[in-house]
Write a protein that holds these residues in place. Structure first.
Motif, PDB file in Angstrom:
ATOM      1  N   ALA A 180       3.909  28.828 -23.348  1.00 25.56           N
ATOM      2  CA  ALA A 180       3.386  27.607 -23.981  1.00 25.56           C
ATOM      3  C   ALA A 180       2.109  27.159 -23.284  1.00 25.56           C
ATOM      4  O   ALA A 180       1.150  26.736 -23.939  1.00 25.56           O
ATOM      5  N   TYR A 181       2.079  27.277 -21.952  1.00 20.46           N
ATOM      6  CA  TYR A 181       0.912  26.819 -21.188  1.00 20.46           C
ATOM      7  C   TYR A 181      -0.256  27.798 -21.240  1.00 20.46           C
ATOM      8  O   TYR A 181      -1.392  27.394 -21.414  1.00 20.46           O
ATOM      9  N   VAL A 182       0.020  29.077 -21.081  1.00 15.91           N
ATOM     10  CA  VAL A 182      -1.090  30.028 -20.931  1.00 15.91           C
ATOM     11  C   VAL A 182      -1.485  30.745 -22.224  1.00 15.91           C
ATOM     12  O   VAL A 182      -2.420  31.540 -22.226  1.00 15.91           O
ATOM     13  N   SER A 183      -0.780  30.458 -23.314  1.00 17.73           N
ATOM     14  CA  SER A 183      -1.230  31.061 -24.572  1.00 17.73           C
ATOM     15  C   SER A 183      -1.205  30.035 -25.711  1.00 17.73           C
ATOM     16  O   SER A 183      -2.228  29.769 -26.333  1.00 17.73           O
ATOM     17  N   ARG A 277     -10.970  30.292 -11.051  1.00 20.99           N
ATOM     18  CA  ARG A 277     -11.758  31.507 -10.857  1.00 20.99           C
ATOM     19  C   ARG A 277     -11.055  32.467  -9.897  1.00 20.99           C
ATOM     20  O   ARG A 277     -10.885  33.648 -10.190  1.00 20.99           O
ATOM     21  N   ARG A 278     -10.601  31.925  -8.776  1.00 25.32           N
ATOM     22  CA  ARG A 278      -9.915  32.733  -7.765  1.00 25.32           C
ATOM     23  C   ARG A 278      -8.658  33.362  -8.369  1.00 25.32           C
ATOM     24  O   ARG A 278      -8.368  34.533  -8.190  1.00 25.32           O
ATOM     25  N   ILE A 279      -7.938  32.553  -9.144  1.00 28.13           N
ATOM     26  CA  ILE A 279      -6.665  33.011  -9.689  1.00 28.13           C
ATOM     27  C   ILE A 279      -6.872  34.080 -10.760  1.00 28.13           C
ATOM     28  O   ILE A 279      -6.185  35.091 -10.791  1.00 28.13           O
ATOM     29  N   LEU A 280      -7.839  33.872 -11.623  1.00 27.73           N
ATOM     30  CA  LEU A 280      -8.078  34.853 -12.680  1.00 27.73           C
ATOM     31  C   LEU A 280      -8.668  36.142 -12.101  1.00 27.73           C
ATOM     32  O   LEU A 280      -8.405  37.226 -12.614  1.00 27.73           O
TER      33      LEU A 280
ATOM     34  N   PHE B 208       0.204  32.720 -14.086  1.00 26.16           N
ATOM     35  CA  PHE B 208      -1.066  33.344 -14.444  1.00 26.16           C
ATOM     36  C   PHE B 208      -0.925  34.841 -14.766  1.00 26.16           C
ATOM     37  O   PHE B 208      -1.796  35.422 -15.398  1.00 26.16           O
ATOM     38  N   ASP B 209       0.186  35.440 -14.330  1.00 28.80           N
ATOM     39  CA  ASP B 209       0.452  36.826 -14.737  1.00 28.80           C
ATOM     40  C   ASP B 209       0.570  36.932 -16.252  1.00 28.80           C
ATOM     41  O   ASP B 209       0.374  37.994 -16.837  1.00 28.80           O
TER      42      ASP B 209
END
Lengths: 283, 283
Positions: A180-183, A277-280, B208-209
């Protein structure tokens, strides 16, 4: 495997069939699609070797891959499970998983089904949008695998790995909460942005002349298929409403800082968010 | 032109200097930057032939290009206009235009200044992020040109055209009102999305995965420079708050349709918004 059938030859199913062709995991890949235009396109593009009826696909296949909008998966999956023999494996590729898993939880052939979500896509749809590399180096999620038989899980995992996918497992409930959060949320934010600017265009026709690459990137998902996304939003309603509420709070937070012209707080907020940025990059 | 100086050798100024080099519009391109690290990078990358002091740049240049964050433009521009001789042209590249134009409206050398906004950028910053092709086929906006002398406008226009840019003119007020929707708002929506997911990461580390290319595209602008964007948000406060309010209304609209599980309305909303595809393709 001898025969794999793909039900639904759009962007996802079509790309999957093309990728399977490439790595040669099956002797034959056949397709099922209700849409005659899509049937023709899929054959012309060599996405599948043959278009057959659903019943014929069920009869012939070692593995049945369901790649249709999730409201249709909900109807189709129990029907397919009713009809398969004891050796056929069924997997779906829907973007929500809890509803689908719940639907067939007590089905006598539950073990032969593997619930999956390959996290890959573009804003385009239909067989013409399909391409074999769509899944390369992406993540595939397998859900509630303790409900499937081990052999089926192993085979599905192996197929995803043969496409260079990174396979992860989790519960269908956890899947839906996080996705739900990341897509799903990022589709909502894109559609809302697109609509906001389309409304504003009524005041200023030339507004899109001023749109740069940043706007295009942010609004890209607003081109996505309504047939695919409408049922996703409804199926994942509870998680998505939480995500939207959290998002609205963030928008209000920035809005207030801007209204108060609080440079220091805005700067800190943007700097904190730069952490993305770091995470991606780690991915 | 003999000498062009670029004040601020970050993504925008650096790329502009590189592009000017490429098309050979000046005999010499010199640079000014407060940041010693950026000075070194700019020289090493061949972005400029020489780094000089601001006063030296003012003395030597036929054209002075100001490419620093807009709060610094506001301070720097009147100082530069005070010091230039009668033939030097000054242009800025800031993302808001009304405040800057207002600041120097009564300056005796107002005519020698051309207010511009090349609509180009990436989420990266600093000389290392600069590249000559940044401006290729993009739009450059010239504002309030009736306040500048014709010769200056002609020269600035010609330079942008030499970089294959499409030059448009409008008032600084109209510029700021429209750019709020197609640039500043999409930065807000990206930062808010990034922050929402970063907050959620506290509950679910592996979130984030699960992020796919759609999320990455939608959140890309959240990597943007806080130094550049904080003053933009504040300078364009009034227009931006209008845009944010319109956007919040759209988010609430979708939220309600989802809460009511109104498939028909959601489908219609998404379908209407798909119109963005047609419009962006026209560009």
């Amino acid at each position: 495997m001898k025969t794999i059938s793909v039900i639904g030859l759009g962007l996802i199913g079509g790309s999957f069939a093309m990728a399977l062709n490439k790595v040669g995991v099956a002797e034959k890949i056949i397709g099922v699609d209700q849409n005659e235009e899509h049937q023709k396109q899929a054959l012309a593009l060599g996405i599948v070797q043959e278009i057959v009826s659903l019943d014929e696909a069920i009869k012939q296949s070692d593995l049945i891959v369901i790649a249709v909008p999730i409201n249709i998966i909900q109807t189709l999956l129990p029907e397919i499970l009713d009809k398969i023999d004891d050796k056929t494996i069924v997997m779906d590729m829907g973007s929500t998983k809890a509803g689908i898993c719940k639907k067939i939880i007590n089905h006598p052939k539950r073990e032969q089904f593997v619930a999956t979500h390959p996290i890959a896509g573009t804003e385009n749809s239909g067989p013409n949008a399909a391409f074999a590399e769509l899944f390369l180096n992406k993540v595939a999620i397998l859900c509630d695998i303790e409900k499937s038989n081990k052999e089926a899980v192993k085979k599905v995992k192996k197929i995803y790995q043969s496409l260079w996918m990174n396979v992860k497992t989790m519960t269908s409930k956890a899947h839906d909460a996080h996705i739900a959060y990341v897509s799903h949320l990022s589709h909502i934010t894109s559609f809302a942005l697109g609509q906001t600017v389309l409304e504003e265009e009524k005041n200023e026709e030339a507004i899109f002349d001023m749109a740069g690459s940043g706007f295009e990137s942010t609004v890209r998902l607003a081109k996505s298929s309504p047939d695919m996304w409408t049922p996703i939003f409804i199926q994942n309603k509870e998680n998505l409403l939480n995500a939207i509420d959290a998002y609205q709070d963030q928008i209000s937070k920035i809005r207030n800082m801007i209204e108060e012209e609080n440079s220091k707080e805005i700067h800190r907020y943007l700097e904190n968010t730069n952490d993305i940025r770091r995470i991606l990059n780690k991915k």
